[in-house]
Design an enzyme around this catalytic site. Structure first.
Site, mmCIF file in Angstrom:
data_model
loop_
_atom_site.group_PDB
_atom_site.id
_atom_site.type_symbol
_atom_site.label_atom_id
_atom_site.label_comp_id
_atom_site.label_asym_id
_atom_site.label_seq_id
_atom_site.Cartn_x
_atom_site.Cartn_y
_atom_site.Cartn_z
ATOM 1 N N HIS A 268 -0.541 0.358 -10.113
ATOM 2 C CA HIS A 268 -1.349 -0.396 -8.968
ATOM 3 C C HIS A 268 -2.125 -1.599 -9.704
ATOM 4 O O HIS A 268 -3.430 -1.520 -9.540
ATOM 5 C CB HIS A 268 -2.423 0.526 -8.292
ATOM 6 C CG HIS A 268 -2.660 0.086 -7.026
ATOM 7 N ND1 HIS A 268 -3.328 0.727 -5.887
ATOM 8 C CD2 HIS A 268 -2.989 -1.343 -6.710
ATOM 9 C CE1 HIS A 268 -3.631 -0.333 -4.710
ATOM 10 N NE2 HIS A 268 -3.388 -1.344 -5.212
ATOM 11 N N GLU B 119 -3.143 8.355 -5.685
ATOM 12 C CA GLU B 119 -3.276 7.362 -6.910
ATOM 13 C C GLU B 119 -4.646 7.960 -7.462
ATOM 14 O O GLU B 119 -5.628 8.208 -6.754
ATOM 15 C CB GLU B 119 -3.325 5.937 -6.605
ATOM 16 C CG GLU B 119 -2.278 5.261 -5.868
ATOM 17 C CD GLU B 119 -2.360 3.844 -5.646
ATOM 18 O OE1 GLU B 119 -3.400 3.041 -5.932
ATOM 19 O OE2 GLU B 119 -1.517 3.252 -5.090
ATOM 20 N N ARG C 248 0.906 -1.078 0.057
ATOM 21 C CA ARG C 248 0.223 0.010 -0.049
ATOM 22 C C ARG C 248 0.820 1.211 0.012
ATOM 23 O O ARG C 248 1.813 1.423 0.537
ATOM 24 C CB ARG C 248 -0.865 0.000 1.278
ATOM 25 C CG ARG C 248 -1.950 -0.927 1.197
ATOM 26 C CD ARG C 248 -3.077 -0.660 -0.042
ATOM 27 N NE ARG C 248 -4.140 -1.365 -0.086
ATOM 28 C CZ ARG C 248 -4.555 -2.342 -0.974
ATOM 29 N NH1 ARG C 248 -3.481 -2.774 -1.749
ATOM 30 N NH2 ARG C 248 -5.505 -3.034 -0.815
#
Length: 318
Positions: free
Chosen positions: A278, A259, A230
């Site tokens: 991601h 993000e 994360r």
């Protein structure tokens, strides 16, 4: 009891059949996490997935909701306090990512040791060149923060490259595939040994900002940092400072504090950094694996009243 299952993610007819075969007497309805049908969710006993704006409906006092199976391994975006207060059973998708994420981790490591990231740039410029400093994974040490399914699979594959493996966990208990396991408190001592420091941790109160200037300063000069856990477990400014100083030789990053990563972010321009959006856990087998977890849990839920696999511990937040 409504005996209603609502899935907020797309499922193939075969996947739907697997669920219905495991849950006789239940209905299964497909919803949309991005545009959830609140009326449909209001009658759900079991929900697969999660979406914005559904908490008040699912957690109202007279809601029949008993169990949520998330579509992700991380649960930090869910209202954990409210779910715990209501006594809702919560299971995550931990384990579905191990194979694809491990492949990305080794993709990063092989890029850096064989200078493949610079080779791609040279190819784009039609430039025949090598710095001559290529290395290999054999004999290198991987320090892997997190000894769960992803960390353990990474350690297992690392042994095929004849690497040394050091794990980091809350307990420090021995885990198969790791030569040694340290506790989280011993992270500064562990990273001193790493040629690669690999972060697979979930985001919790304990892990927020864990990888900071102090930890990076303990790394060996020239260590590579990889984060597929994360983004908020890493202090981005501290990471960039360590990269600029040469304390870290490079970084492979799939996750970020913000993000999508803003287009004007300095990380984009750092040639020693490889960025993926991601997507490390993305695979065409993802839904099949979530359904496998869910149907396994359905058996124990119907027999014993609670799912037995991937149960989230609210006190640990994972």
């Amino acid at each position: 009891m409504t005996k209603s299952i609502v899935c907020l993610q797309p499922l193939t007819p075969q996947q739907q059949k697997l669920i219905l075969d495991a849950a006789p007497g239940y209905t299964l309805t497909l919803g949309n996490a991005k545009n959830p049908d609140l009326e449909l969710l209001a009658n759900a006993e079991i929900v697969i997935g999660w979406g914005k704006g559904i908490s008040d409906t699912l957690l109202r006092p007279d809601s029949p909701l008993r169990w949520v199976q998330t579509w992700s391994a991380g649960v930090e975006k869910l209202p954990l306090d409210r779910l715990e207060e209501r006594g809702i059973l919560l299971t995550n998708a931990s384990g579905v990512h191990a194979e694809p994420i491990t492949a990305v981790i080794f993709g990063f490591m092989l890029l850096f040791t064989r200078n493949l990231h610079t080779a791609v740039r040279n190819q784009q410029n039609r430039r025949w060149h090598s710095e001559g400093n290529e290395s290999e994974l054999t004999g290198k040490t991987a320090v892997i923060a997190g000894t769960g399914s992803i960390g353990s699979e990474t350690a297992r594959i690392a042994k095929a490259f004849r690497m040394k493996t050091i794990g980091i966990s809350r307990s420090g208990k021995p885990v198969a595939g790791f030569d040694q396991v340290y506790t989280t408190d011993e992270l500064p001592d562990a990273v001193r040994q790493g040629d690669f420091v690999i972060n697979t941790l979930p985001l919790t109160d304990e892990t927020h900002g864990l990888f900071n200037a102090e930890i990076f300063s303990k790394c060996k000069q020239g260590t590579y940092y990889i984060n597929i856990g994360r983004g908020a477990t890493t202090h981005t400014e501290n990471l960039m400072a360590a990269l600029k100083s040469g304390q870290l030789a490079g970084a492979g990053l799939d996750v970020f504090e913000t993000e999508p990563l803003p287009q004007d972010h300095p990380l984009w321009g750092m040639e020693q950094v490889v960025i993926t959006p991601h997507c490390a856990g993305t695979t065409d087998r993802y839904a099949d694996r979530v359904v496998d977890i869910f149907t396994d849990n359905l058996q124990s839920y119907l027999q014993d009243g609670a799912p037995s696999r991937n149960r989230v511990d609210y006190s640990r937040q994972y």
